[in-house]
Design a protein around this motif. Structure first.
Motif, PDB file in Angstrom:
ATOM      1  N   GLN A  56       0.830  -1.212   0.000  1.00 35.73           N
ATOM      2  CA  GLN A  56       0.000   0.000   0.000  1.00 35.73           C
ATOM      3  C   GLN A  56       0.861   1.256   0.000  1.00 35.73           C
ATOM      4  O   GLN A  56       0.585   2.217  -0.727  1.00 35.73           O
ATOM      5  N   ASP A  57       1.908   1.272   0.816  1.00 34.63           N
ATOM      6  CA  ASP A  57       2.802   2.434   0.877  1.00 34.63           C
ATOM      7  C   ASP A  57       3.551   2.614  -0.438  1.00 34.63           C
ATOM      8  O   ASP A  57       3.748   3.738  -0.900  1.00 34.63           O
ATOM      9  N   LYS A  60       1.178   4.129  -2.926  1.00 37.39           N
ATOM     10  CA  LYS A  60       0.955   5.560  -2.668  1.00 37.39           C
ATOM     11  C   LYS A  60       2.174   6.408  -3.036  1.00 37.39           C
ATOM     12  O   LYS A  60       2.050   7.610  -3.242  1.00 37.39           O
ATOM     13  N   PRO A  82      -1.966   7.374  -6.693  1.00 41.77           N
ATOM     14  CA  PRO A  82      -2.817   6.933  -5.596  1.00 41.77           C
ATOM     15  C   PRO A  82      -2.553   7.738  -4.314  1.00 41.77           C
ATOM     16  O   PRO A  82      -1.400   7.992  -3.961  1.00 41.77           O
ATOM     17  N   THR A  83      -3.625   8.157  -3.657  1.00 37.86           N
ATOM     18  CA  THR A  83      -3.513   8.929  -2.419  1.00 37.86           C
ATOM     19  C   THR A  83      -4.061   8.170  -1.215  1.00 37.86           C
ATOM     20  O   THR A  83      -3.624   8.400  -0.095  1.00 37.86           O
ATOM     21  N   VAL A  85      -5.097   4.101  -0.155  1.00 34.27           N
ATOM     22  CA  VAL A  85      -5.081   2.696  -0.557  1.00 34.27           C
ATOM     23  C   VAL A  85      -5.549   1.867   0.636  1.00 34.27           C
ATOM     24  O   VAL A  85      -4.898   1.854   1.677  1.00 34.27           O
ATOM     25  N   ILE A  91      -9.093   2.374  -3.795  1.00 32.01           N
ATOM     26  CA  ILE A  91      -7.946   3.203  -4.156  1.00 32.01           C
ATOM     27  C   ILE A  91      -8.512   4.555  -4.592  1.00 32.01           C
ATOM     28  O   ILE A  91      -9.428   4.610  -5.412  1.00 32.01           O
TER      29      ILE A  91
END
Length: 170
Positions: A56-57, A60, A82-83, A85, A91
């Motif tokens: 996820q990180d 982003k 992506p901001t 997630v 997303i």
């Protein structure tokens, strides 16, 4: 002159679990051009240093630059960053380039989890001068071109999911 905001919504029904869909659409390498007809990389992916190393990180920290060839013959180049997630459900994106705004993809289990509904929302304004000026008369054509492009994406994703399913059974 402020460009018109387009609210573009699509629903894709996919014959796969939410996790299988997520594995393809939330790929940190943004491999959408591998399965989405008319989509190609416009530039190399840019990745900032991720604070953590979770998928996820990393997602982003990723910005993809994509070309989308429309049925009307023009190509839109947008960056997708992506901001938010939330694996494997949602997303949220920021978009810039020829279209500027936000997007969100939400995955919902269907049919006891064997199928997935993917809701796609784009809230974007065109940035190209010619699109801004033609929007008052061409908005229906732009919206129709978007719908066709999204149907191509849905069909491509269904085929990619079938290939993934077939290769995992072998």
């Amino acid at each position: 002159m402020v460009a018109r905001l387009f609210n573009l919504n699509s629903v894709w029904l996919l014959p796969a679990t939410r996790e299988e869909v997520w594995a393809i659409i939330a790929d940190a390498d943004m491999s959408w051009p591998q399965w989405w007809p008319g989509c190609s990389h416009a530039a190399p992916i840019v990745r900032a240093d991720a604070v953590l190393t979770s998928p996820q990180d990393i997602l982003k920290a990723t910005t993809a630059f994509l070309n989308f060839k429309t049925s009307l013959g023009y190509t839109l180049t947008i960056s997708v960053h992506p901001t938010v997630v939330v694996r494997p459900r949602e997303i949220e994106f920021e978009a810039s380039g020829h279209l500027e705004g936000t997007g969100r993809v939400t995955l919902t289990k269907e049919e006891n989890g064997a199928a997935t509904r993917m809701d796609i929302e784009w809230r974007v304004r065109p940035t190209q001068r010619w699109m801004r000026h033609l929007t008052p008369i061409a908005a229906p054509a732009f919206t129709a071109a978007h719908a066709i492009m999204m149907r191509h994406g849905e069909r491509g994703l269904v085929k990619a999911l079938a290939r993934t399913s077939t290769s995992s059974r072998e």
